[in-house]
Structure formats: structure tokens, C-alpha cells
Design an enzyme around this catalytic site. Structure first.
Site, mmCIF file in Angstrom:
data_model
loop_
_atom_site.group_PDB
_atom_site.id
_atom_site.type_symbol
_atom_site.label_atom_id
_atom_site.label_comp_id
_atom_site.label_asym_id
_atom_site.label_seq_id
_atom_site.Cartn_x
_atom_site.Cartn_y
_atom_site.Cartn_z
ATOM 1 N N LYS A 22 -16.239 -35.923 -14.125
ATOM 2 C CA LYS A 22 -15.263 -36.876 -13.415
ATOM 3 C C LYS A 22 -15.434 -38.029 -13.620
ATOM 4 O O LYS A 22 -14.706 -38.968 -14.219
ATOM 5 C CB LYS A 22 -15.115 -36.533 -11.754
ATOM 6 N N ARG A 91 -15.618 -37.687 -4.017
ATOM 7 C CA ARG A 91 -15.259 -36.370 -4.786
ATOM 8 C C ARG A 91 -16.732 -36.066 -5.724
ATOM 9 O O ARG A 91 -17.341 -36.893 -6.010
ATOM 10 C CB ARG A 91 -14.208 -36.533 -5.726
ATOM 11 N N GLY A 100 -13.103 -26.787 -7.508
ATOM 12 C CA GLY A 100 -12.783 -26.337 -6.249
ATOM 13 C C GLY A 100 -14.012 -25.738 -5.644
ATOM 14 O O GLY A 100 -14.201 -25.491 -4.784
ATOM 15 N N MET A 102 -17.032 -27.395 -5.261
ATOM 16 C CA MET A 102 -17.898 -28.247 -4.328
ATOM 17 C C MET A 102 -16.907 -29.067 -3.599
ATOM 18 O O MET A 102 -15.494 -29.052 -3.490
ATOM 19 C CB MET A 102 -18.742 -29.191 -5.285
ATOM 20 N N ARG A 335 -9.654 -34.593 -17.805
ATOM 21 C CA ARG A 335 -11.037 -34.006 -18.452
ATOM 22 C C ARG A 335 -10.346 -32.969 -19.663
ATOM 23 O O ARG A 335 -9.143 -32.824 -19.554
ATOM 24 C CB ARG A 335 -11.396 -32.968 -17.632
ATOM 25 N N HIS A 451 -5.125 -23.785 -7.438
ATOM 26 C CA HIS A 451 -6.673 -23.424 -7.718
ATOM 27 C C HIS A 451 -6.798 -22.012 -7.986
ATOM 28 O O HIS A 451 -7.625 -21.691 -8.801
ATOM 29 C CB HIS A 451 -7.219 -23.325 -5.906
ATOM 30 N N ARG A 571 -25.983 6.359 -36.886
ATOM 31 C CA ARG A 571 -26.812 7.318 -35.896
ATOM 32 C C ARG A 571 -26.626 8.776 -36.277
ATOM 33 O O ARG A 571 -25.636 9.519 -35.975
ATOM 34 C CB ARG A 571 -26.470 7.076 -34.322
ATOM 35 N N SER A 778 -34.789 -3.612 -39.291
ATOM 36 C CA SER A 778 -33.507 -3.663 -38.328
ATOM 37 C C SER A 778 -33.954 -3.796 -37.191
ATOM 38 O O SER A 778 -34.767 -2.696 -36.518
ATOM 39 C CB SER A 778 -32.607 -2.581 -38.707
ATOM 40 N N ASN A 782 -32.136 -2.845 -28.312
ATOM 41 C CA ASN A 782 -31.882 -2.140 -26.927
ATOM 42 C C ASN A 782 -33.311 -1.459 -26.493
ATOM 43 O O ASN A 782 -33.765 -1.780 -25.523
ATOM 44 C CB ASN A 782 -30.948 -0.936 -27.197
ATOM 45 N N CYS A 846 -29.363 -4.080 -35.070
ATOM 46 C CA CYS A 846 -28.257 -3.072 -34.983
ATOM 47 C C CYS A 846 -28.246 -2.947 -33.590
ATOM 48 O O CYS A 846 -27.382 -1.789 -33.026
ATOM 49 C CB CYS A 846 -28.624 -1.947 -35.758
ATOM 50 N N TYR A 866 -28.336 -10.374 -41.257
ATOM 51 C CA TYR A 866 -27.022 -9.815 -40.966
ATOM 52 C C TYR A 866 -27.247 -9.345 -39.350
ATOM 53 O O TYR A 866 -28.264 -9.077 -38.857
ATOM 54 C CB TYR A 866 -26.551 -8.511 -41.760
#
Length: 895
Positions: A22, A91, A100, A102, A335, A451, A571, A778, A782, A846, A866
């Protein structure tokens, strides 16, 4: 000595880290010569110092006093002077916009004496008392901690007593009474009086804004938007200008283009005889910005010119707040405006066409997350029937959920797995938890700049505002439509944020225009054309290839339509489900010998058929086929179910089914306390004779079949869960033996690169050795995340991840966005050591992270070749791979 305060004319938009968004933009508008009320900025450094110590930074008060004196001199008035007071606003203004979240305090400088002086110099007693009651209300709730609802209740009681619909109809005497009521409230709730000293008001307001950085709603918003907690907020102190001085005054919020669609034109809301807080709060319904041209043509023309100046200067959609004080236009804020996903893509190409930005800059201004939103379905309006109500389409999309009327209920139902629509007269910052939990937000008041609208657009939530046909009764937890239909809490409705309509029940869905483009290449519908152009730009600049995780010919074909350049993970275990599960059971029950060989022989043609279809769908592109990974017991019936069936038969004095008994014995024999760390992956292939050979033979014969019909199969064989080079060496020898046998028998050379998944920390740390036997890596991120953190994903995500996210242990789930410090470091080690041992080593990923936007940027920087992800994430990965390359080269393509 650290400097904590800057005047507007000393800053600029490149100082946002210090002056907040701001303050930096107010300074920039001042530099551009736009009519900005003068003021000064207390820096983010001052905020951080205050939050670190709990005490006002040394020297801050002197700097503020010096800047305030200069502001008073320029205005010819003094803060709080009884006969002609200077009033200021305080402000918040963080580096990144947090609408909104703060605090703001207006009209600082008013007290029991100066309110009379303000009435005299303004010639409007009602205006003076209205300004004073606003100050006492804001200060009481923001600075002194009084529940804001108590002030609202007092205002509502007074309006009911006077029989008026809103505060505009209260006269000066009413407002003077209200001020006394508010001051009594403060004394009762806090034990202290509202401060009459203007200097104390200013000091306490600045510190309250600092403290609001760590308020609950601000922390929640930062977590959602991934804004760091250590930035702090700047504070802007600015001379007040007043939009509540009569019908020739007012306040508004405007956008240089439609933030919902990106279409050109001036969009926004205006509210005559009102301060800016009234506009965004949705307390009174606004009029469209176009109405200002009729109400005040001169101010409208000036505003239009200033908006053009700002859009061309910022080269982007600008969000602007303004006030008109008795015919004089003042610019209060600008902004780069928050926009919907549709608007983001439309603007990226429109601004490029207008020459304001380059196509490369347009690519940098969109995100994979926004693209994913555009791929969601929309409502089939031909089958919805009549809507319950219409409102303003504030944030597009289609959402279905049960109606709820408060934030707490939205959070409760969502936590239980339900989908909800949060319905309010208007939202406030306190509603943020409910907005996060809800599928959509519906309000009966407010407009595109309220808002609810601004926050929903920022979060990508569906939102319809200003549905005036709805009478929302939060006390009785229901709303009533204009025709008398009553909708109780829990009733399912459908909210169309694109059309601004609300339908009863769950409306049917159809594919979005963007999804149709991805499936067919058709770009005639709106934003689809912009998406196509941006993706073309991304494809032209990206270095990372994008492959797909696909296990069927259908998935492979769809992935190719979506732009996949091969399959990074096929898989094979998914091919053993359904009817084939019986063959796997036979193989397990048979044990070593001819029975197992027969079962494997029966599986062979089925797997070959699968691989042939996938290689055909991806003809000419690489297909990485992972050998069987999960433990074999996963293909057997549930242990408890089997035990119950056997025990029940025995309890009845019957002989259990022989197959059930055999399967239970096999399950018990193979039972592991932690199967994810047990007999699976390469270990399974090394101890179960024939399993690897059957799968490799199926791959090799599929390659032969495709080659004979003129295809160009490019199969790759990936060995999972390798932790030591010796494991890979043994598995590779088996693979190469079978490939040689098939080549000799068919007369067609079959060469399949052999590589491995890097999904164990030991594999990453010994990647140099493993690369001696692997032609490609690869990353299975996970499992690598699970084994690095010591997490069992299936157990921990619901158990304690919410608490970890809330406490800031994680900025986001490490299963959604790659943990760069831990898992990412292992990736870096494996890439460096693997390429040192084998310079031509192909490296990809992967795991699910291959389609996560932030993680794609990491993989680009880490030097991978990749990423591979689910077919529906392929367009997202393509876009983010292009953005990653563009960021490395500079948005304009320079280095």
C-alpha cells in the site's frame, strides 16, 4: 541508526519490502502526480522490531512526531485542534496484499472537543458526529479489543428505535447519542475510557496495526496464500479525505478491467455519501461505477484518465480505491488487482496483444493452479431449471454444497467431510475460516469489490454477491427468496459464480471450455483461446519434458492429447486387479513349481495385451514400465474377512472353504508389521522366481508386436525400490536375459533401457554406484518423502498434519509440495552423483510432485530432464515448466 518512517514523496513501488504494498504504491502515485492525500509510512522494519521485543522501537515516536508536524504544516491544521482539526487514517500495508486481514482506523484526531470544530469548518454537524462514531467504533474494536458485534448491536438497536433502514438516515443527534453509547461500552468492557488525546490515539493505532500481523485471521490467510510469517506489515498514516459529506461526495473501488473475466472497460462500485470502509464491507448496496458518470461527470472523467495512467504504468490490471470530497477526486490506493483464473489468462494475452507486455511476461503472470481451476466442470444450465436468485458474478466456477450461515458451522461440516456453501448478508474478515472451508460464498449484499468478492477471487473460491432477492436470516438459519421459497440450513444448492445464479439441489455438470480444448483442440470458446496461446508459449521455452503416469491405453491416449511427451510411470500392479486377481491368488497359493509357472503363463498374454495398447497409444514416445512394486499380500483378500469366514464356518461345525483356508494361511504366512518397508519392489522380484521374467517377456513381446505392424515402440523398464547397486545388477541381468531370448525367438532386436526408481534415502546417497547399472533414474518422491520423514502417508495425513500445518511445522504438506530442505537435498545429491558416474543419465520424477507447480520449479532448477504426473495434471506441468524456464531467463527472455 535505523530509519523507520518515510514520506510518500520519498518512496516508490520498488520499495514494497520496506514500505509495504500500500505505502509503496501510494508513493508511486505521488510520483506520477496523481491526487493523493499526503502522508507517511512506518516501515515493515519497525513492525518486525516491535513484534520481536513487544516494545515500541527506539526513536520511532520521534520520527512519527517529526513527520506528523510536516503533514500538519502542509495541511495548515493540527491533529485534534478543537477549532479546525486535522484527521488522519492509519492503515496496514503488507508486502503482499491481504485484503481485510489486518486493521484500519479512520478519523484519528477526533475527540469530544474537536468534533464540534469539525462540524463548524465542514458546515455539517451530522458528518462530524458520523466521523466520530466511526472512530470510536473502529478504535474500540481494533485497538481496545471490544467485540465488534457489540457496536453493531448498539447501532442496530438505534436504527430499530428510529425506524430507519440504515445509518445514513440517522441524524446528528442520533449519532451523538450513539457515540456516548459506544464510549460507555468501551468503559464497561475494558475498564478504561476512550482516549481523548489525538497523539495517544495515533500511537496506539499504529501499534495495533503491528499486532494485527499476528492476528488469527491474518495468520490463516498467510498460511493459505503461502505468505511468509516474518515479513511484518508497514503502516500508512494519511490525511483523511471524506466521502461522507453529502451527495456530492462518496467513495468507490474500481478496476481497470473486469477482474472476473479480464474484459476491457471500467469496473467497480461506488457509494455516494460514504467512506471507503462502507464500500468493501457490503453494509449498503453500491451502484455500478458507470453510475458515477451521471452523478459527477467531471470526477468520472478524471478517474477514467487516472486509471488509464495507472494501467499503462503498471502494465497490468489495477485495483483502485478513491474518494470524492465535495466534488474533488482523491486517489487513496492502487495495487495490481486480484483476478480470477479466467481473467488471468485473458489478460496475459490481451495485454500482450496491446503491446504492454511480452508473451513471455504473460506466461509469468499465470499459474498452474489457475489453469487447474479452469479445467473444472461447469453447470449445464440447460438442465438446471429456474434459479432461486441472481446476484453479481464475483468469482467464477461451479460449486455444490449444503447451505450454512456461519463460519463455525462451515468449518465443522467441512471437517466431517461435507461440502458447504457459506451464506451471509455480507462477510467480514472474521468469516475467513468459513470461506476457506466452503465450496462457495453467497451474500445478499455487496458487489464485485466487497470483502467476500475480493477474498474469494484471491482464493479461487466460487462467489456470488449482492443477491438482493435473498432475505438472509442468520438467527433462524435460513434464507427466503423473493417468491417466498424458504431454504433451511443443510439444504443443498448449486452456486454458479460465472453467471451469478443460485440453483436448488445439485445441478448437473459439463466439461469446461478449457477441458474441451485440451480434449479436441477447439479454441472458439472464450478463455480457451488464451489458454492455448499461453501453453504454446510455455512449450516453446520449457526445458523439462512432461510425461504422464498412465496404466491403461485410455489414460495414455488422453495424456497424449493433453500434451504428454511419453509415459514416465506405468504401474504394472494395476493390471493385476479385477478378474486377474484370481490368477495372482493362484500364483501365490501354488508356491514354487509348475503351479506357479502355469499362473504366470496365464498372466503373460494379458500383460502383453496391456503393454501393446499403451505402446500403440504412445507410439514413438518413451513408455517407462515399472515392474511389480507392492507386496503380494495386497492382491489377496482382507486378512480379517478371511479369518471371520473361516471362524464362522468352524463355529457352525462346518469345514471351512478350502480356498478360504488356503488364502488365510498364505496371508498369515506373508503378514508383515510394516509391509511398505517389507517384501516389495526389487526384493519381490529377486525372491519370487519367474515374476520379473514374466513381466519383461510381456513387455518385449509387446515391443515385437508393435514393431511388426510398423510401430515405433520405445519401452523402458524400471526396477522399483532399489537400495543397493547389487539389487539392480541382479534384476538387470534377468531383464537382459529375457530380452535376448525374445529377440532371438522373434528375429527382431528388442532393446529396452533399464533404470530404477530412486525412492529410498540410501539410493539417493549411493546414486553414483547405482548409476553404474542404471540407464535412467526416476525419483519416486511419494516413497522418498515417506522414508525420509519416517511417515506412513496413509496414517499421518489425517492424524497430525492439520496440527503441523497450523503450528507452522510445514508450510504445506510435504506430500503435495516437495520438501526442498530434506527430500530436495537428497534429489540434488542423487542428480550430481548419478551424472558424475554416467553423464548421459536420463533423470525424471514420477511421484505426485511431478504435477505440483512449486515442485516443478524445483525440478527444473535441480536439472531433471522430465516430470511425470497424472494425465489431468499434464497441462499444469507444461505451463509451470515453461514458467520455470522463463523465470531463469527473465520474463522478457533475457538472461
Amino acid at each position: 541508526m535505523v530509519r523507520y518512517v518515510y514520506d510518500f514523496h520519498e518512496g516508490g513501488r520498488d520499495m514494497a519490502d520496506l514500505l509495504g504494498g500500500k505505502g509503496a504504491n501510494l508513493a508511486e502515485m505521488t510520483r506520477l502526480g496523481l491526487p493523493v492525500p499526503p502522508g507517511f509510512i512506518v516501515t515493515t522494519e519497525a513492525c518486525r522490531a516491535y513484534l520481536a521485543t513487544g516494545a515500541e522501537p527506539e526513536g520511532l515516536s520521534r520520527e512519527v512526531s517529526r513527520r506528523l508536524s510536516a503533514l500538519e504544516d502542509s495541511a495548515g491544521r493540527r491533529l485534534g485542534r478543537p477549532d479546525d482539526p486535522l484527521l488522519v487514517s492509519v492503515r496496514s500495508g503488507a508486502r503482499f496484499s491481504m485484503p481485510g486481514m489486518m486493521e484500519t482506523v479512520l478519523d484519528i484526531g477526533l475527540n469530544d472537543g474537536s468534533v464540534t470544530g469539525l462540524a463548524g469548518v465542514s458546515g455539517d454537524e451530522r458528518f462530524a458526529w458520523d466521523s466520530y462514531r466511526r472512530l470510536v467504533q473502529m478504535f474500540g474494536s481494533t485497538v481496545m479489543g471490544v467485540d465488534a458485534a457489540l457496536f453493531e448491536d448498539a447501532l442496530t438497536l438505534l436504527k430499530d428505535e428510529r425506524g430507519v433502514p440504515d445509518d445514513v438516515h440517522l441524524d446528528a443527534g442520533d449519532l451523538a447519542r450513539l457515540v456516548e453509547t459506544y464510549k460507555d461500552l468501551i468503559r464497561r468492557e475494558t475498564g478504561e475510557s476512550f482516549p481523548q488525546s489525538p497523539a495517544e490515539q495515533l500511537r496506539r493505532a499504529v501499534l495495533a496495526v503491528f499486532e494485527s500481523w499476528n492476528g488469527e485471521r491474518a495468520r490463516l490467510y498467510r498460511r493459505r496464500e503461502h505468505i511468509p510469517d516474518d515479513l511484518g506489515t508497514a503502516v500508512t498514516v494519511q490525511r483523511m479525505v471524506f466521502g461522507n459529506l453529502g451527495r456530492d461526495s462518496g467513495s468507490g473501488v474500481a478496476f481497470t478491467r473486469d477482474p472476473a473475466t479480464g474484459r476491457p472497460g471500467l469496473y467497480g462500485d461506488y457509494l455516494p455519501d460514504a467512506q471507503g470502509e462502507d464500500v468493501v464491507a457490503g453494509i449498503r448496496n453500491t451502484v455500478p461505477l458507470a453510475e458515477l458518470e451521471r452523478l459527477d461527470p467531471r470526477s468520472y472523467r478524471q478517474l477514467r484518465d487516472h486509471m488509464t495512467t495507472l494501467e499503462r504504468h503498471y502494465r497490468d490490471l489495477c485495483d483502485i480505491e478513491f474518494t470524492i470530497e465535495r466534488g474533488t477526486l482523491w486517489m487513496l490506493q492502487t495495487r495490481v488487482g486480484k483476478r480470477t483464473a479466467e481473467a488471468a489468462f485473458t489478460l496475459a494475452t490481451a495485454l500482450a496483444d496491446e503491446g504492454l507486455i511480452t508473451p513471455r511476461e504473460g506466461l509469468a503472470r499465470v499459474s498452474g493452479e489457475e489453469l487447474a481451476r479452469l479445467m473444472f466442470p461447469r453447470f449445464d444450465t440447460s438442465a438446471t431449471g429456474d434459479p432461486l436468485a441472481h446476484g453479481i458474478p464475483a468469482s467464477p466456477g461451479a460449486a455444490v454444497g449444503a447451505v450454512v450461515f456461519d463460519s463455525a458451522e462451515a468449518v465443522r461440516r467441512a471437517a466431517a467431510g461435507g461440502k458447504v456453501v457459506l451464506v451471509r448478508q455480507e462477510t467480514t474478515p472474521d468469516d475467513l475460516p468459513g470461506m476457506v472451508a466452503a465450496q462457495a460464498v453467497l451474500t445478499s449484499r455487496g458487489g464485485k469489490t466487497s470483502h467476500a468478492a475480493v477474498v474469494a477471487r484471491g482464493m479461487g473460491k466460487v462467489c456470488v454477491c449482492g443477491a438482493e432477492e435473498l432475505a438472509v436470516d442468520t438467527g433462524r438459519r435460513r434464507f427466503t427468496t423473493r417468491d417466498g421459497t424458504v431454504v433451511e440450513e443443510g439444504t443443498v444448492v448449486s452456486v454458479d459464480g460465472s453467471a451469478g445464479a443460485v440453483y436448488p439441489g445439485a445441478a448437473p455438470l459439463v466439461d469446461s471450455a478449457v477441458m474441451r480444448y485440451l480434449e479436441t483442440g477447439e479454441t472458439s470458446e472464450g478463455v480457451a483461446s488464451s489458454v492455448a496461446r499461453v501453453l504454446d508459449e510455455a512449450d516453446g521455452v520449457r526445458r523439462l519434458e512432461v510425461r504422464a503416469n498412465a496404466d491403461t491405453p485410455e489414460d495414455a491416449a488422453r495424456a497424449r492429447r493433453f500434451g504428454a511427451q511419453g509415459i514416465g510411470l506405468c504401474r504394472t500392479e494395476h493390471m493385476f486387479l479385477g478378474e486377474r486377481r484370481k490368477l495372482v491368488e493362484e500364483m501365490i497359493l501354488a508356491g514354487p513349481g509348475t503351479g506357479r509357472d502355469r499362473a504366470l503363463a496365464a498372466l503373460l498374454p494379458l500383460q502383453r495385451q496391456d503393454f501393446t495398447g499403451i505402446l500403440e497409444a504412445m507410439d514413438g514416445l518413451p513408455v517407462t514400465i515399472r515392474l511389480l512394486d507392492p507386496p503380494l499380500h495386497e492382491f489377496l483378500p482382507d486378512r480379517t474377512d478371511l479369518a471371520v469366514r473361516v471362524a464362522a464356518a468352524e463355529a457352525r461345525g462346518e469345514r471351512p472353504d478350502p480356498r478360504d483356508a488356503a488364502l488365510l494361511a498364505a496371508v498369515n504366512r506373508m503378514h508383515e508389521e510394516n509391509p511398505m518397508l517389507g517384501l516389495r519392489g526389487v526384493r519381490l522380484g529377486l525372491v519370487v522366481p519367474g515374476l520379473v521374467a514374466m513381466q519383461v517377456r510381456a513387455v518385449a513381446e509387446a515391443v515385437v508386436e508393435r514393431t511388426r505392424v510398423g510401430g515405433s515402440p520405445a519401452a523402458e523398464i524400471m526396477v522399483p525400490l532399489v537400495g543397493a547397486v547389487e539389487e539392480l545388477r541382479l534384476a538387470r541381468a534377468e531383464v537382459e536375459r529375457v530380452l535376448a531370448e525374445v529377440s532371438e525367438a522373434s528375429g527382431i532386436p528388442v532393446t529396452c533401457p533399464v533404470g530404477t526408481m530412486i525412492e529410498l534415502p540410501r539410493a539417493a546417497l549411493t546414486a553414483g554406484r547405482i548409476a553404474e547399472e542404471a540407464e535412467f533414474f526416476s525419483f519416486g518422491t511419494n516413497d522418498l518423502t515417506q522414508t525420509t520423514w519416517g511417515f506412513s502417508r496413509d496414517d499421518v495425513e489425517a492424524e497430525f498434519f492439520p496440527a503441523y500445518l497450523d503450528k507452522g511445522v510445514f508450510p504445506s504438506s510435504p506430500f503435495e509440495t516437495l520438501d526442498r530442505e530434506g527430500v530436495g537435498r537428497l534429489v540434488g545429491i542423487a542428480v550430481a552423483e548419478g551424472r558424475a558416474a554416467r553423464p548421459d543419465l536420463k533423470i525424471g520424477v514420477c511421484g505426485e510432485h511431478g504435477g505440483d507447480p512449486e515442485s516443478v520449479h524445483f525440478f527444473h532448477t535441480a536439472g531433471l530432464d522430465y516430470v511425470s504426473c497424472s494425465p489431468f495434471r499434464v497441462p499444469v506441468a507444461r505451463l509451470e515448466a515453461g514458467r520455470a524456464a522463463s523465470a531463469g531467463a527473465g520474463a522478457d527472455g533475457s538472461r
